[in-house]
Structures are given as structure tokens and as C-alpha cells.
Design a protein around this motif. Structure first.
Motif, short mmCIF file in Angstrom:
data_model
loop_
_atom_site.label_atom_id
_atom_site.label_comp_id
_atom_site.label_asym_id
_atom_site.label_seq_id
_atom_site.Cartn_x
_atom_site.Cartn_y
_atom_site.Cartn_z
N UNK A 114 44.67 46.77 51.07
CA UNK A 114 45.18 45.50 50.54
C UNK A 114 44.63 45.28 49.12
N UNK A 115 43.39 45.63 48.89
CA UNK A 115 42.80 45.48 47.56
C UNK A 115 43.53 46.34 46.54
N UNK A 116 43.87 47.57 46.92
CA UNK A 116 44.61 48.45 46.01
C UNK A 116 46.00 47.89 45.73
N UNK A 117 46.66 47.39 46.76
CA UNK A 117 47.99 46.79 46.58
C UNK A 117 47.91 45.60 45.63
N UNK A 118 46.91 44.75 45.81
CA UNK A 118 46.76 43.57 44.96
C UNK A 118 46.42 43.96 43.53
N UNK A 119 45.67 45.03 43.35
CA UNK A 119 45.36 45.51 42.01
C UNK A 119 46.64 46.00 41.32
N UNK A 120 47.46 46.75 42.06
CA UNK A 120 48.73 47.24 41.52
C UNK A 120 49.65 46.08 41.17
N UNK A 121 49.74 45.09 42.07
CA UNK A 121 50.62 43.95 41.87
C UNK A 121 50.13 42.97 40.80
N UNK A 122 48.82 42.86 40.70
CA UNK A 122 48.26 41.91 39.75
C UNK A 122 48.14 40.51 40.31
N UNK A 123 48.29 40.37 41.62
CA UNK A 123 48.11 39.07 42.28
C UNK A 123 47.76 39.30 43.74
#
Length: 80
Positions: free
Chosen positions: A22-31
Motif C-alpha cells: 500500500x505504501x508503494x502504491x501511495x508513493x506512485x499515486x502521490x496520495x
């Protein structure tokens, strides 16, 4: 049917999966992902009619295979 000598590479790449936290996804998304992404597996369904976020992975040729809520998501190539 004849296959190219490089078919094994194509076959392998079609079976590759990627697991993102989830942290990687949020880093990619920027939110930060919404609370429902943490609490409901349905948020990750490969259904664009009820889950417009699915467009992001389906348009890229992937589908969600497995979700560990709040931890990680595994995507696989969509061969449909």
C-alpha cells in the motif's frame, strides 16, 4: 502452429506478476488510498462499472489477482 524461438520469453512475461505494498502504491499515486481500499476487497475488483479506479490497472493490461487488505496488492497480466 509454429512458435518463434523467443516464445518462451513471451510466455514468461505473460505470467509475471507484481506485488506492491500500500505504501508503494501511495508513493506512485502521490496520495493516500481511501479508507475503503484498506477495508474492503471489493474496492480492488476488476470491474470498471462500479470501481472506476480499476481503469488504471485494466487499461495498462493488468488485473488484480490477490489483495491483502492494508498490506499489499498483487497484479497479473490480463490475458482476456
Amino acid at each position: 502452429m509454429s512458435y518463434s524461438k523467443y516464445f518462451p520469453l513471451e510466455n514468461y512475461l505473460n505470467q509475471v506478476s507484481i506485488t506492491l505494498t500500500y505504501s508503494e502504491l501511495e508513493e506512485i499515486l502521490g496520495f493516500k488510498l481511501p479508507p475503503t481500499a484498506y477495508k474492503r476487497e471489493q474496492w480492488w475488483e476488476n470491474n470498471t462499472m462500479h470501481h472506476p479506479q480499476a481503469n488504471s490497472w485494466l487499461n495498462a493490461g493488468w488485473k488484480v489477482e490477490r489483495v491483502s487488505l492494508g498490506k499489499e496488492v498483487t497484479f497479473v497480466r490480463d490475458e482476456s
